[in-house]
Design a protein around this motif. Structure first.
Motif, short mmCIF file in Angstrom:
data_model
loop_
_atom_site.label_atom_id
_atom_site.label_comp_id
_atom_site.label_asym_id
_atom_site.label_seq_id
_atom_site.Cartn_x
_atom_site.Cartn_y
_atom_site.Cartn_z
N LEU A 95 -7.28 0.58 -5.34
CA LEU A 95 -7.44 0.98 -3.94
C LEU A 95 -8.62 0.26 -3.30
CD1 LEU A 95 -6.77 4.83 -4.18
CD2 LEU A 95 -5.21 3.03 -3.41
N ARG A 96 -9.69 0.06 -4.05
CA ARG A 96 -10.84 -0.67 -3.53
C ARG A 96 -10.44 -2.11 -3.18
NH1 ARG A 96 -13.71 0.12 -7.51
NH2 ARG A 96 -14.73 2.04 -6.84
N SER A 97 -9.60 -2.71 -4.01
CA SER A 97 -9.11 -4.07 -3.74
C SER A 97 -8.28 -4.10 -2.46
CB SER A 97 -8.30 -4.58 -4.92
OG SER A 97 -9.08 -4.65 -6.09
N LEU A 120 0.83 -1.20 0.00
CA LEU A 120 0.00 0.00 0.00
C LEU A 120 0.87 1.26 0.00
CD1 LEU A 120 -2.86 1.16 0.12
CD2 LEU A 120 -2.74 1.04 2.62
N THR A 121 1.99 1.21 0.71
CA THR A 121 2.90 2.36 0.73
C THR A 121 3.50 2.60 -0.65
OG1 THR A 121 3.44 1.89 3.05
CG2 THR A 121 4.93 3.34 1.86
N ALA A 122 3.89 1.52 -1.33
CA ALA A 122 4.42 1.66 -2.69
C ALA A 122 3.36 2.22 -3.63
CB ALA A 122 4.93 0.31 -3.19
N ASN A 150 -16.06 8.81 -3.54
CA ASN A 150 -17.02 8.77 -2.43
C ASN A 150 -17.40 7.33 -2.09
OD1 ASN A 150 -17.08 11.55 -2.19
ND2 ASN A 150 -18.85 11.80 -3.53
N ASP A 151 -17.51 6.48 -3.09
CA ASP A 151 -17.82 5.07 -2.85
C ASP A 151 -16.72 4.39 -2.03
OD1 ASP A 151 -20.19 5.30 -4.21
OD2 ASP A 151 -19.42 4.48 -6.09
N ILE A 152 -15.46 4.70 -2.37
CA ILE A 152 -14.35 4.10 -1.63
C ILE A 152 -14.32 4.63 -0.20
CG2 ILE A 152 -11.83 4.01 -1.47
CD1 ILE A 152 -11.71 3.87 -4.46
N GLU A 153 -14.59 5.91 -0.03
CA GLU A 153 -14.62 6.47 1.33
C GLU A 153 -15.73 5.84 2.16
OE1 GLU A 153 -14.98 10.64 0.48
OE2 GLU A 153 -12.82 10.97 0.57
N THR A 154 -16.87 5.59 1.54
CA THR A 154 -17.97 4.93 2.26
C THR A 154 -17.59 3.49 2.61
OG1 THR A 154 -19.61 6.27 1.08
CG2 THR A 154 -20.39 4.24 2.11
#
Length: 241
Positions: free
Chosen positions: A140-142, A43-45, A212-216
């Motif tokens: 990011l969602r994964s 995730l950092t990469a 917004n979907d990812i934040e939710t």
């Protein structure tokens, strides 16, 4: 965590990457051989790549814009030349209404098709950027789902009773379990911040809706983790009393 760009307040991508890099070190020090440490490193990469992509998102594709401008100017110039070669006065004097309508139909169709082609090329940059951002947001969602899988079997109620044959193996004490869950919650929150970097550089409603979907999603997953942390705190209070 914030910076100003073009008069607008935005997340500082360098600070987000720095926070994630520090979190990666904390996870690796506390759980060096865990899969969570490996995921945090990945995730950092990805965060470093995301910061670069978000910065490029606000920059115009000059080569593509020059090509589109050349195509549009060429198409308009060609249509103008074709229309100028027609003897409109002669056509109007000697033509009937039906023949005049039939003669104008190809010209009208040409104008409509040319307008559609011009719109296609003018909107090409926006659609190109949108496609790239959607692929990045899917990544990011994964990550959010992978982080959730790592905390899924970390059930704080296992400390209350004996294991069964199918119970997850207990490898952590209460303190370590609380730290593990806390790290998962932080990773989810920072995943949402990475998605927000794209929203800060784009006014595309499709991109903003995807962010917004990812934040939710990360907020809902994080809420489950904090419920487990609260259960651990209640167990400690019960034990102390």
């Amino acid at each position: 965590m914030a910076r100003r760009s073009n008069g607008a307040l935005k997340l500082d991508d360098d600070k987000v990457v720095e926070t994630l890099d520090h979190l990666r070190a904390r996870v690796a020090e506390r759980f060096p051989a865990s899969g969570l440490a490996e995921v945090c490193g990945q995730l950092t990469a990805t965060a470093r790549v995301t910061a670069q992509r978000a910065r490029r998102l606000s920059r115009p594709y000059l080569g593509l814009r020059a090509l589109v401008a050349a195509i549009v100017v060429g198409a308009v110039g060609l249509e103008t030349a074709l229309i100028a070669r027609l003897d409109w006065l002669a056509s109007l004097r000697g033509a009937s209404t039906l023949s005049l309508a039939q003669g104008l139909e190809p010209a009208v169709n040409l104008v409509l098709l040319s307008g559609a082609a011009i719109w296609f090329f003018v909107s090409l940059e926006a659609r190109w950027k949108r496609s790239r951002v959607q692929k990045a947001l899917h990544e990011l969602r994964s990550f959010a789902h992978v982080i959730d899988m790592h905390q899924l079997t970390k059930d704080p109620t296992l400390v209350l009773g004996p294991r069964t044959a199918s119970s997850p193996v207990r490898e952590m004490n209460r303190f370590e379990l609380a730290r593990y869950l806390d790290y998962c919650a932080e990773m989810l929150a920072l995943t949402a911040k990475l998605a927000a970097l794209y929203a800060g550089e784009s006014s595309d409603p499709v991109v903003i809706a995807a962010v917004n979907d990812i934040e939710t999603l990360t907020s809902d997953l994080g809420r489950k983790i904090w419920q487990k942390i609260m259960i651990l705190g209640q167990l400690d209070e019960t034990r102390a009393s």
